[in-house]
Design a protein around this motif. Sequence first.
Motif, PDB file in Angstrom:
ATOM      1  N   GLU A   1       0.640  -1.155   0.212  1.00  0.00           N
ATOM      2  CA  GLU A   1       0.220  -0.130   0.051  1.00  0.00           C
ATOM      3  C   GLU A   1       0.323   1.250   0.268  1.00  0.00           C
ATOM      4  O   GLU A   1       0.805   1.925  -0.496  1.00  0.00           O
TER       5      GLU A   1
ATOM      6  N   ASN B   1      -6.613   1.765  -0.123  1.00  0.00           N
ATOM      7  CA  ASN B   1      -6.560   1.029   1.522  1.00  0.00           C
ATOM      8  C   ASN B   1      -6.847  -0.401   1.292  1.00  0.00           C
ATOM      9  O   ASN B   1      -8.256  -0.776   1.248  1.00  0.00           O
ATOM     10  N   TYR B   2      -6.238  -1.089   2.106  1.00  0.00           N
ATOM     11  CA  TYR B   2      -6.836  -2.687   2.505  1.00  0.00           C
ATOM     12  C   TYR B   2      -7.061  -3.214   3.573  1.00  0.00           C
ATOM     13  O   TYR B   2      -7.922  -3.908   4.294  1.00  0.00           O
TER      14      TYR B   2
ATOM     15  N   THR C   1      -5.764  -3.636   7.152  1.00  0.00           N
ATOM     16  CA  THR C   1      -5.485  -4.151   7.835  1.00  0.00           C
ATOM     17  C   THR C   1      -4.434  -3.923   8.596  1.00  0.00           C
ATOM     18  O   THR C   1      -4.287  -2.414   8.542  1.00  0.00           O
TER      19      THR C   1
ATOM     20  N   SER D   1      -1.745  -1.300   7.245  1.00  0.00           N
ATOM     21  CA  SER D   1      -1.916  -0.683   6.680  1.00  0.00           C
ATOM     22  C   SER D   1      -2.060   0.903   7.239  1.00  0.00           C
ATOM     23  O   SER D   1      -1.950   1.686   8.342  1.00  0.00           O
TER      24      SER D   1
ATOM     25  N   VAL E   1     -14.573  -1.320   2.062  1.00  0.00           N
ATOM     26  CA  VAL E   1     -13.123  -2.511   1.962  1.00  0.00           C
ATOM     27  C   VAL E   1     -13.562  -2.799   3.419  1.00  0.00           C
ATOM     28  O   VAL E   1     -13.505  -2.406   4.436  1.00  0.00           O
TER      29      VAL E   1
ATOM     30  N   THR F   1     -11.741  -5.633   6.447  1.00  0.00           N
ATOM     31  CA  THR F   1     -10.471  -5.888   6.906  1.00  0.00           C
ATOM     32  C   THR F   1      -9.721  -7.876   6.064  1.00  0.00           C
ATOM     33  O   THR F   1     -11.481  -8.537   6.440  1.00  0.00           O
ATOM     34  N   PRO F   2      -9.190  -7.857   5.456  1.00  0.00           N
ATOM     35  CA  PRO F   2      -9.599  -9.727   4.479  1.00  0.00           C
ATOM     36  C   PRO F   2      -8.813  -9.967   5.389  1.00  0.00           C
ATOM     37  O   PRO F   2      -8.109 -10.747   6.718  1.00  0.00           O
TER      38      PRO F   2
ATOM     39  N   THR G   1     -13.514 -11.339   0.643  1.00  0.00           N
ATOM     40  CA  THR G   1     -12.242 -10.007  -0.146  1.00  0.00           C
ATOM     41  C   THR G   1     -11.359 -10.919  -0.381  1.00  0.00           C
ATOM     42  O   THR G   1     -11.085 -12.065   0.354  1.00  0.00           O
TER      43      THR G   1
ATOM     44  N   PRO H   1      -4.602  -9.422   0.397  1.00  0.00           N
ATOM     45  CA  PRO H   1      -3.454  -8.892  -0.100  1.00  0.00           C
ATOM     46  C   PRO H   1      -2.396  -9.414  -0.454  1.00  0.00           C
ATOM     47  O   PRO H   1      -1.500  -9.208  -1.513  1.00  0.00           O
ATOM     48  N   ASP H   2      -2.364  -9.858   0.785  1.00  0.00           N
ATOM     49  CA  ASP H   2      -1.443 -10.521   1.154  1.00  0.00           C
ATOM     50  C   ASP H   2      -0.613 -11.774   0.633  1.00  0.00           C
ATOM     51  O   ASP H   2       0.471 -12.893   0.872  1.00  0.00           O
TER      52      ASP H   2
ATOM     53  N   ALA I   1      -0.352  -9.855  -5.102  1.00  0.00           N
ATOM     54  CA  ALA I   1      -2.213  -8.957  -4.465  1.00  0.00           C
ATOM     55  C   ALA I   1      -2.972  -9.689  -4.156  1.00  0.00           C
ATOM     56  O   ALA I   1      -4.000  -9.211  -4.221  1.00  0.00           O
TER      57      ALA I   1
END
Length: 794
Positions: free
Chosen positions: A532, A615-616, A618, A621, A690, A692-693, A730, A733-734, A759
Amino acid sequence: MNKPIFLNILLSVALIALFSCSQERVKRNNEITRDINFNKSWFFSKIENDSVDDNKYSKTEFDHSKWQKVNLPHTANIEPLVVNDQWQGIAWYRKEFALKKSDSGKVVYVELGAAMQVADIWVNGTHIETHYGGYLPFSLDITNYVNFDQSNLIALKLDNRDNINVPPGKPIKTLDFCYYGGLYRNVKMHIVNPLHISNAIEAEKIAGGGIFVQYDDVSSDSAVFSVKTHILNKSNKPKAVGVQTEISDPDGKIVILRKSKIDSVTAMSDTHFKQDFVLKKPQLWDIDSPKRYTVKSYVFTEEVVDYLETNIGFRSISFSVNDGFLINGKKKYLRGTNRHQEYPYIGNALSDEAQYRDAYKIKQAGFDYIRLSHYPQADAFMDACDELGLVVMNCIPGWQFMGGEKFQELCYQNIRDLIRRDRNRPSVILWETSLNESWMEDDFIETSQKITHEELPGKYTYSCGWQKGFDVFIQARQHGGLNEYNDPEVGAIISEYGDWEYFAQNAGLDQPGFKNLLKEERNSRQFRASGEKRLLQQAMNFQEAHNDNQKTVAAGDGLWVMFDYNRGYDNTIEASGPMDVFRLPKFSHYFFQSQRDVQVDLKNGESNPMVFIANYWTDNSPLDVRVFSNCTKVKLFLNGDLIGVQKPDENEFTSHLKHPPFTFKLKKFTSGELTAVGLIDEHEEARHTVKTPGKPAAIKIEFDISGKPFNRESQDIVFAYAKIIDENGTVVPDFSGEVQFDLVGPATLIGQNPIKAEAGIATILLQNKKQGKIEVSAKSKFMNTNLFGEEKIN
């Protein structure tokens, strides 16, 4: 009676009879066969031993049955994802074809959209032509070499090795892009009557050949224009001939129908018919409303013997220092980008649908102008620009190289051929008839300028180049931009910005804290997996430069570059695009999307207004949450609780932006949902959330059909995305684990497989072969969890 006198009497009688027909519509002939698809059933081989005699592979008796059977467009080599040793060499293509006996007496053409880059062509064992240049079409009259009662064979030898005489000329190892290779655009056959409309490039007529629509004056009140039609008579008799021009408006209503006077065309000769028109109250072609008319050109004797359709648009344009760019009398800042035409793995061999999807993505990303760096691009892409309202800087091949006499003569021919191909397109507003970043002597510039204006005379023609002598001056920001530009006579545009000045740190370094960043953090070359912080830095670089550009006299600017791409001289992908090489968006994509006004209605596209949280969310972030939106206010909620309501940011990097970002400063991270709501006049107009994954739980397969459905009738190609998602859907991304793609059905997967996710998304190319059910699946593993997903494509 003397035979010539007898023929003249007959011709005179025919002329009187034809001209008495007044303005009734001419009789149609359904036997006209233009644009025959010649893409299927070729045989292909790369020849490692270039000492093999051409006679071996060009002769009809050679057995090519063990060669690879391919359809076009076709690349000579499937390259790796990162191209640092692009294949160069000799490639052969052979195709058998039959012609009906009833077509005997007609004229047969083969038209090649492009062949990289020196092409030798044989028909039934006879060498027809050697063509130099890999980016523009060429047409061959093969009538005298074919048989109408037995099989025929066409053979092509292509050589894409370095050639200093063929633009761009620069060796691949020092070039900023890749040539690639093959018959990478469409090939068509035309079977026409001896009396027919010429091909504009093949005709070699200055400001003529084919169909040429020329505009004298265009306004909302009227359009004053002419249509010039070039007729070839390849028969051994004189012909009495006329042209009927039928023009339909964007709704299909015929607004002009006119026959020319009848004229005599002598045997084995040609003539131009020019018709002058005035159209009252035309619907104008504009960036936000690209209204197109259709010109239908009929060549007739007693009946129609040839027919051609040309799409046009009525618009006026001008460039100046004081007014910038005007279209239809209204000022428009050209927010634009640059494009290389490559796809991963297949190089330049995109389907027509893939070409359209690229143009669609560019428009959806907030851009209205595209520079076709640094060479002519496909007809299908140009068609999409006309349709979608993308204005174009059309470029001849060239980059940091000036060759000798042969090279320069080919440059001049490229200018002529490029204009003859694209002169009727409303989207083309600038002709880069200079060589990009290549020092040109005065006589080269003067000759280029002369050719441009003799091929396309009129007040709406603008050449451009990075040295003085062209109609519009173009300059890259890393070369100084236009901050000190002071020529009062010549308008200007910033051709490139956003990349090199930050990579080399030679411009625009005014951001607080910039000097404390590491080199890899501060530049604009960022991958989707860069995180990010670095993706936000790329967006900030673009924002700073775009804002700064608008303080100058520039009529517009072009981001470098739209899509990440491979370079001949480097062993990394150039990653300064707002979309990656797989056409997936980075944060900066949404910054540019937010610069389009909410009033603009994109037909068949994403709706405006828009809002996007960069923004993801997390625990790693940034707590300074940046939101891109073209709304007047944004509300931000965390888990349903209002964090704040803000107007756009105001600072030295927002002073000239249409729609600055919104920055919310949060004190701490709390897992859950961030929701941004875009407001206009206190009413909600857009919303983005968005989450939180969580941990990877499944794979979701999606296909990129941006604006254009998957074509099951052709060799269409699309990106297949495997998105690693948590239990709430969701994207994680990591996640960077390997993903294995599999396929059931009549199609092919092209690309690295398995491939690591970037990602949270892994990508492969899917190429159609024929009709039938196609299903793509993907599998991966996270710790002890097997991840799987599958999806059909229609």
